[in-house]
Design a protein around this motif. Structure first.
Motif, PDB file in Angstrom:
ATOM      1  N   TYR A  47      -8.022   2.925   0.803  1.00 37.57           N
ATOM      2  CA  TYR A  47      -9.092   2.161   1.427  1.00 37.57           C
ATOM      3  C   TYR A  47     -10.057   3.038   2.226  1.00 37.57           C
ATOM      4  O   TYR A  47     -11.030   2.532   2.774  1.00 37.57           O
ATOM      5  CB  TYR A  47      -8.511   1.084   2.345  1.00 37.57           C
ATOM      6  CG  TYR A  47      -7.736   0.031   1.596  1.00 37.57           C
ATOM      7  CD1 TYR A  47      -8.389  -0.863   0.746  1.00 37.57           C
ATOM      8  CD2 TYR A  47      -6.358  -0.074   1.719  1.00 37.57           C
ATOM      9  CE1 TYR A  47      -7.683  -1.823   0.040  1.00 37.57           C
ATOM     10  CE2 TYR A  47      -5.648  -1.031   1.022  1.00 37.57           C
ATOM     11  CZ  TYR A  47      -6.311  -1.906   0.180  1.00 37.57           C
ATOM     12  OH  TYR A  47      -5.614  -2.849  -0.512  1.00 37.57           O
ATOM     13  N   SER A  74      -5.453  -3.136   4.270  1.00 33.46           N
ATOM     14  CA  SER A  74      -4.982  -3.894   3.108  1.00 33.46           C
ATOM     15  C   SER A  74      -4.996  -5.387   3.413  1.00 33.46           C
ATOM     16  O   SER A  74      -5.193  -6.212   2.517  1.00 33.46           O
ATOM     17  CB  SER A  74      -3.569  -3.441   2.714  1.00 33.46           C
ATOM     18  OG  SER A  74      -2.619  -3.800   3.707  1.00 33.46           O
ATOM     19  N   PRO A 107       0.787  -1.210   0.000  1.00 36.19           N
ATOM     20  CA  PRO A 107       0.000   0.000   0.000  1.00 36.19           C
ATOM     21  C   PRO A 107       0.827   1.272   0.000  1.00 36.19           C
ATOM     22  O   PRO A 107       0.337   2.330  -0.338  1.00 36.19           O
ATOM     23  CB  PRO A 107      -0.835  -0.121   1.290  1.00 36.19           C
ATOM     24  CG  PRO A 107      -0.857  -1.574   1.589  1.00 36.19           C
ATOM     25  CD  PRO A 107       0.470  -2.053   1.140  1.00 36.19           C
TER      26      PRO A 107
END
Length: 613
Positions: A23, A339, A13
């Motif tokens: 996210y 994640s 990420p």
């Protein structure tokens, strides 16, 4: 232990700056779809809590300046009108009450959303588990993903949303503070914002390090969880006590904790040390502005009330900046942990289920055509070029050493795995083209490691056919066919007796009784015409096993039956016997034919028979 490498593989990420908060949108969507009403109330209260603090500072200025003016008037005239001041005090009290109410409302929304979202995400994790293949659950790397998802991800979405709303609230507050502070000097706004940046950079850096450490040590965390299970579960308790494994396993548990704690301590000390050092910059900025504002009041550039307001605004503004930057750092950390959840939820599952519910050649039975299979990561094939044909009414016995591929063949037949090459046909149709429900209705299986569910007796049997899970009549019929009815009728609540020791009044069964429950479970599928017994009676004596298999054979006449057993007195009952060695089908035929052949089967049979003489 060395620190984990800072590669994109370990921390995908953070590869690009724009990916850090990818996210956040998903987390907001989760909150919205979980409870729209709570989300709207949460947002409204956040706006209120963001605007009102500046109003308190502004009213405070009016009160101080009003008091100073009233004092001067009293000194000149001997009296002063205080009604306006009292109204301002009442107004400030009302605003403070609104702030307290909005904060309390925010806490209530958070508590309710935490419960709802925790349940929602746990359901998402479990629903995903139902779509996965057996190979996923036999993969250690997948278990690391599952462990990471379940440990942190159920709380991180709400944390991310809470921080997002907190950032909005502090942003509104800062905007309102800035409108008032800029009247004194635009530089105060710049100082206010710049003072918190160093501490933020340190927090963001160490958040990434903490996450990489978390991902890297998942296997060790999973080992800790496993040791907890072994030390605290009844099915391990006998051996743990008998072999005095407890102290050894507890020592290993402590060693893993000490290793992980040493890493945590090192990271925590570095994080807090840098945070304190860089936080002093923000403190210096505040007191520099404090002196500037005080000197301006002494020179008469601003009133005493304005000085009080600016100092309060700067102090609250500094707290808002610190909270905002901390929220951004926390959002970055939450995104990293989220994640894990989405990496698990987005695990690709190849679609293997077809749509057809019957084959073009009804009555043709089961055919294996040059079937080979290798387990993921294994160099040696578990099965290689296996071909056989099982017709309705035939019984087949599989013989071979442990690890020869017998159970693998059953896993392929039940479509728990897909052949690496070759194909398996049922009624002339490849298994991959069968509708999943239609295929499973045709097959009844008992594995050696069958499930011993901590449910009621009837539910343990009903698990064999989910469509009739609570059908009491079917329970009794299946129990009778599985030779379990006799002992079930003697239980205190018969089919409503709780099994296992996890719950109150639970009853534990003997190994043989559990095996009869499993046999009854297989007979729940009345439509099944393929019945498989994969060593479910391994712990029974030879006489008991022979009785069960003879009973099983009588009840399964006209159906296709597959039997795996190490006892040749039972195996010889089958119409056809297949010998598997290291994944290869090396012999086939009836008992008499194989004995005449004088090959591996005859040798193993004679070897076992010798032991009974």
């Amino acid at each position: 232990m060395k620190n984990p490498p800072l590669s994109s593989e370990n921390n995908p990420p953070s590869k690009h700056l724009l990916d850090l908060f990818r996210y956040s949108r998903r987390a907001l969507e989760l909150v919205w779809t979980t409870s729209r009403h709570l989300a709207l109330v949460f947002a409204a209260l956040t706006l209120v809590a963001g605007v009102l603090p500046a109003a308190v500072a502004w009213i405070g200025q009016l009160i101080v300046d009003g008091v100073v003016a009233a004092i001067a008037q009293h000194q000149l005239t001997g009296s002063a009108d205080t009604r306006a001041i009292l109204w301002l005090v009442a107004a400030e009290a009302g605003v403070v009450a609104l702030i307290a109410g909005s904060q309390r409302g925010i806490s209530t929304c958070q508590a309710l959303l935490r419960a709802l979202m925790g349940q929602r995400i746990n359901l998402m994790i479990l629903e995903k588990a139902l779509t996965l293949k057996l190979a996923h659950f036999e993969d250690s790397e997948f278990y690391d993903k599952l462990t990471r998802a379940r440990r942190e991800a159920s709380t991180r979405p709400l944390s991310l949303v809470t921080r997002t709303f907190g950032l909005v609230q502090n942003g509104i507050s800062l905007a309102s503070y800035g409108v008032l502070l800029v009247q004194f000097s635009p530089w105060t706004v710049l100082i206010l914002l710049a003072g918190g940046i160093p501490e933020f950079l340190a927090e963001a850096k160490f958040s990434g390090d903490k996450f990489r450490l978390f991902r890297w040590r998942s296997p060790e965390t999973r080992m800790q969880m496993y040791l907890e299970t072994v030390l605290a579960r009844e099915d391990y308790a006998k051996e743990v006590k008998l072999f005095r494994l407890g102290p050894k396993l507890l020592q290993r548990y402590r060693a893993i904790f000490a290793k992980l704690f040493a890493e945590d301590r090192k990271l925590t000390l570095r994080r807090d040390s840098w945070g304190f050092a860089l936080g002093l910059i923000g403190t210096a900025a505040f007191y520099g502005a404090y002196g500037w504002i005080a000197l301006s009041a002494i020179r008469g550039d601003i009133s005493l009330g304005q000085m009080t307001m600016y100092l309060l605004l700067f102090r609250q503004g500094q707290s808002a900046v610190s909270a905002s930057l901390s929220a951004i750092s926390g959002m970055y950390e939450d995104n990293l942990y989220l994640s894990n959840l989405y990496e698990y939820l987005e695990q690709k599952v190849p679609a293997v289920e077809g749509e057809l519910r019957q084959g073009p050649q009804p009555g043709d039975g089961v055919r294996f055509e040059q079937v080979s299979f290798s387990y993921p990561g294994s160099e040696e094939p578990a099965l290689q070029n296996v071909s056989l044909h099982l017709k309705p009414g035939d019984s087949l016995a599989l013989v071979g050493e442990n690890g020869s591929g017998k159970t693998t063949l059953i896993k392929l037949l039940t479509r728990l795995y897909r052949p690496t090459s070759g194909r398996i046909l049922l009624d002339g149709l490849d298994l991959q083209q069968w509708n999943g429900d239609a295929l499973r209705a045709r097959i009844g299986v008992i594995f050696q490691d069958f499930g011993r569910y901590q449910f009621l007796v009837g539910e343990n049997i009903g698990a064999g056919d989910i469509e009739h899970f609570e059908d009491r009549q079917r329970w009794e019929q299946a129990a009778d066919m599985g030779m379990a009815k006799e002992f079930i009728d003697k239980l205190p609540q018969r089919y409503d007796t709780q099994l296992g020791k996890w719950f109150k009044n639970g009853r534990e069964l003997s190994g043989g009784q559990w095996q009869k429950i499993a046999l009854a479970r297989a007979f729940m599928r009345t439509q099944a015409d393929i019945l498989v017994l994969d060593e479910p009676t391994a712990t029974m004596d030879a006489a008991a096993e022979a009785t069960i298999f003879e009973h099983f054979r009588e009840l399964s006449r006209g159906k296709m039956t597959i039997l795996i057993s190490h006892r040749f007195s039972t195996v010889r009952m089958a119409d056809q016997i297949v010998v598997i060695d290291k994944g290869h089908l090396v012999e086939r035929g009836s008992h008499e034919e194989l004995m005449k052949l004088g090959g591996q089967y005859a040798y193993l049979f004679s070897l076992q028979a010798e032991g009974y003489r």
